[in-house]
Design a protein around this motif. Structure first.
Motif, PDB file in Angstrom:
ATOM      1  N   HIS A  83      61.087   4.021  41.200  1.00 33.27           N
ATOM      2  CA  HIS A  83      60.308   4.577  39.762  1.00 33.27           C
ATOM      3  C   HIS A  83      59.262   5.548  39.953  1.00 33.27           C
ATOM      4  O   HIS A  83      58.395   5.416  39.252  1.00 33.27           O
ATOM      5  CB  HIS A  83      59.887   3.189  39.168  1.00 33.27           C
ATOM      6  N   GLY A  84      59.578   6.333  40.990  1.00 37.67           N
ATOM      7  CA  GLY A  84      58.430   7.169  41.327  1.00 37.67           C
ATOM      8  C   GLY A  84      57.315   7.163  42.208  1.00 37.67           C
ATOM      9  O   GLY A  84      56.542   7.756  42.561  1.00 37.67           O
ATOM     10  N   ILE A  85      57.072   5.723  42.633  1.00 39.86           N
ATOM     11  CA  ILE A  85      56.036   5.214  43.365  1.00 39.86           C
ATOM     12  C   ILE A  85      56.384   5.408  44.793  1.00 39.86           C
ATOM     13  O   ILE A  85      57.464   4.662  45.078  1.00 39.86           O
ATOM     14  CB  ILE A  85      55.572   3.621  43.070  1.00 39.86           C
ATOM     15  N   ARG A  86      55.622   6.090  45.560  1.00 40.59           N
ATOM     16  CA  ARG A  86      55.865   6.125  46.970  1.00 40.59           C
ATOM     17  C   ARG A  86      54.805   4.947  47.776  1.00 40.59           C
ATOM     18  O   ARG A  86      53.657   4.986  47.332  1.00 40.59           O
ATOM     19  CB  ARG A  86      55.284   7.461  47.591  1.00 40.59           C
ATOM     20  N   ILE A  87      55.576   4.287  48.543  1.00 45.99           N
ATOM     21  CA  ILE A  87      54.702   3.284  49.385  1.00 45.99           C
ATOM     22  C   ILE A  87      54.292   3.874  50.636  1.00 45.99           C
ATOM     23  O   ILE A  87      55.085   4.366  51.674  1.00 45.99           O
ATOM     24  CB  ILE A  87      55.557   1.994  49.372  1.00 45.99           C
ATOM     25  N   LEU A  88      53.013   4.039  50.854  1.00 41.26           N
ATOM     26  CA  LEU A  88      52.526   4.819  52.025  1.00 41.26           C
ATOM     27  C   LEU A  88      52.306   3.843  52.936  1.00 41.26           C
ATOM     28  O   LEU A  88      51.866   4.281  54.203  1.00 41.26           O
ATOM     29  CB  LEU A  88      51.313   5.659  51.665  1.00 41.26           C
TER      30      LEU A  88
END
Length: 543
Positions: free
Chosen positions: A9-14
């Protein structure tokens, strides 16, 4: 899906993958977080700009005060929507970080409420943020347990645990391990969205609800932002308006002048305000940093019986009770002592503190350690009796509390012993914080970020305004540097050479030095501290 570098959903998990992150960072939870971020992040950023603009005016000589443009809200008769049955009696609340053993012990304590904290008592390392959500989800479902890896001691939840309230991070903090459209997501939205998504159904099913503590508000416009966040989440999940319930901490000087307005903006969701005394003292220093006639003395001398703090407590009670809201008291940061004489003194101080709050009309109070629950409960029981709260104490007979009373200078002396204690406390706390521990027992007190903020801001203020200590010494950067060197040696002796050398005390001292000797007072030590904390995470990830 939840591994580092994944997108949904456009969220990057860094952040690196954690135990439980697949469960907590599931697709539907991230969808809610993405929707909230797209809708509310830009306004959050504007509100931070408004904070800075207001501070510039105060730095230039203006003083905070009641807002003329909202006088009608203060004058009109209106009430909050209401208080759920399980939040009617909050006479003693315990607070602490969302670590697994702490969650169990706090929910099992002889208290009414546990405030599970993602804010001042948690250093928000990525693993703590994810695991904290796992711990709360397990606690809500009664499935939380813990076995100590060294002793083998098992911890389980009792049948009738305390009511759970989740405190989210302040609006100023970002979560650097989650990005949307190339920008970090506000930590407050991360904590709110994940706890709400995973737990609101289970909480409502057992007769409770999604309850939150909101920290560090500085204006009713920020309260309005939260009201819109809550309304969006309630509508999104087809919940009755007002299902989400919130208690706001009044722990900044600007907010004390807008308590009616904060209650009004959140009237569908709010159940009370809380005297966050330690942050409030820090905010008094920070807000009035350019005003030489408002320099505070030793932290130990700034007690709740001082006129400006007592006025704050009484105004909060009067405002809340007029609107049908609870007025929560502040924290007793003491921890039990092993020595019987010391323990007697601790309990005496806690009793005196809680009696002042109960006598003023507070509906409940905070402790930091289960060992103080019995003492605090005994005081509150004497005042409340069979009543669940003190909403009947209106304080209508009080004369109006003025801005001058709330801003009154505090009498007391800055001392060398106090300055040295500030240094030792701040260094030890910062060392723990950048190592991932946000709640630390130091010299008989449970220190969190708020008390460390007072320690470092006091010395900055003394340097800035040329304060003279009780022994005649002028506080300068050079004197601070000298004392810092000397007190680091004291700390090394107290914790032991091995612990000191293996720890991060030199990094903490450098952070403390940079904050204290800066030309401008840094808003929050947790901002540069978080950079150090997240750099450690990145290094671990690379390794």
């Amino acid at each position: 899906m939840a591994e580092s570098g994944a997108q949904h959903h456009g969220i990057r998990i860094l952040g690196p993958e954690q135990p439980g992150s697949e469960r907590i960072l599931c697709s539907d939870a991230l969808l809610l977080l993405a929707e909230l971020t797209r809708r509310f992040r830009a306004r959050r950023n504007e509100l931070m700009t408004l904070r800075a603009q207001r501070q510039l005016k105060i730095d230039a000589g203006a003083m905070p005060g009641f807002l003329p443009e909202t006088a009608d809200i203060r004058k009109k008769e209106w009430q909050i929507l209401g208080i759920p049955s399980d939040l009617q009696d909050r006479r003693v609340e315990i607070t602490g970080p969302v670590e697994r053993k702490m969650v169990i012990n706090a929910l099992n304590a002889d208290v009414k409420v546990f405030m599970a904290d993602f804010e001042d008592s948690l250093a928000p390392a990525w693993d703590k943020v994810v695991q904290g959500q796992v711990n709360l989800a397990d606690a809500v479902r009664g499935e939380i347990d813990f076995v100590h890896p060294d002793s083998g001691k098992a911890y389980t939840l009792r049948e009738d645990p305390a009511v759970l309230i989740c405190r989210v991070r302040g609006l100023h903090l970002d979560e650097s391990h989650l990005e949307l459209d190339g920008e970090p997501i506000p930590g407050a939205l991360v904590d709110f969205a994940l706890y709400f998504f995973h737990n609101h159904e289970a909480l409502l099913a057992k007769g409770s609800g999604p309850y939150f503590y909101i920290p560090k508000l500085q204006s009713h416009l920020e309260a309005r932002w939260w009201a819109e966040v809550f309304a969006f989440a309630e509508e999104r999940y087809a919940l009755q308006p007002g299902t989400i319930k919130v208690t706001c901490l009044i722990e900044t000087l600007p907010a004390v002048f807008e308590m009616d307005e904060i209650l009004y903006e959140l009237r569908n969701n709010i159940v009370g305000l809380n005297c966050g005394r330690w942050d409030y003292i820090f905010s008094y220093i920070k807000t009035l940093r350019n005003h030489p006639d408002r320099v505070l003395p030793d932290r130990q001398a700034v007690t709740m019986d001082k006129p400006f703090l007592n006025a704050y407590s009484r105004l909060l009670i009067k405002t809340c009770h007029k609107r049908g809201a609870l007025a929560m008291g502040g924290m007793a940061a003491f921890i039990p002592a092993k020595d019987p004489e010391q323990q007697a003194l601790v309990l005496q101080k806690v009793t005196k503190d809680k009696e002042l709050e109960a006598h003023n009309g507070h509906d409940g109070t905070w402790i930091a350690h289960p060992g103080l629950a019995e003492t605090a409960m005994a005081v509150m029981d004497r005042y409340l009796g069979d009543r669940p709260n003190q909403l009947h104490v209106t304080r209508e007979e009080d004369p109006p509390i003025t801005a001058e009373e709330l801003l009154e200078p505090c009498e007391g002396q800055a001392t060398e012993a106090g300055m040295r204690a500030n240094i030792r406390i701040a260094v030890q706390y910062m060392e723990a914080w950048i190592s991932g521990n946000g709640c630390v027992p130091i010299y008989g007190l449970m220190e969190d970020a708020a008390t460390a903020e007072i320690s470092r801001a006091s010395i900055w203020q003394w340097i800035r305004h040329g304060t003279v200590l009780d022994n005649g010494k002028l506080v300068t950067k050079a004197l601070f540097e000298q004392m810092l060197t000397e007190e680091l040696a004291v700390v090394r002796g107290e914790v032991g050479a091995q612990r000191y050398d293996q720890g991060r005390f030199d990094e903490a001292a450098n952070l403390f030095r940079s904050l204290t000797c800066a030309e401008q007072l840094t808003d929050f030590l947790t901002l540069p501290g978080y950079e150090i904390l997240t750099e450690s995470t990145r290094m671990d990830n690379r390794t």
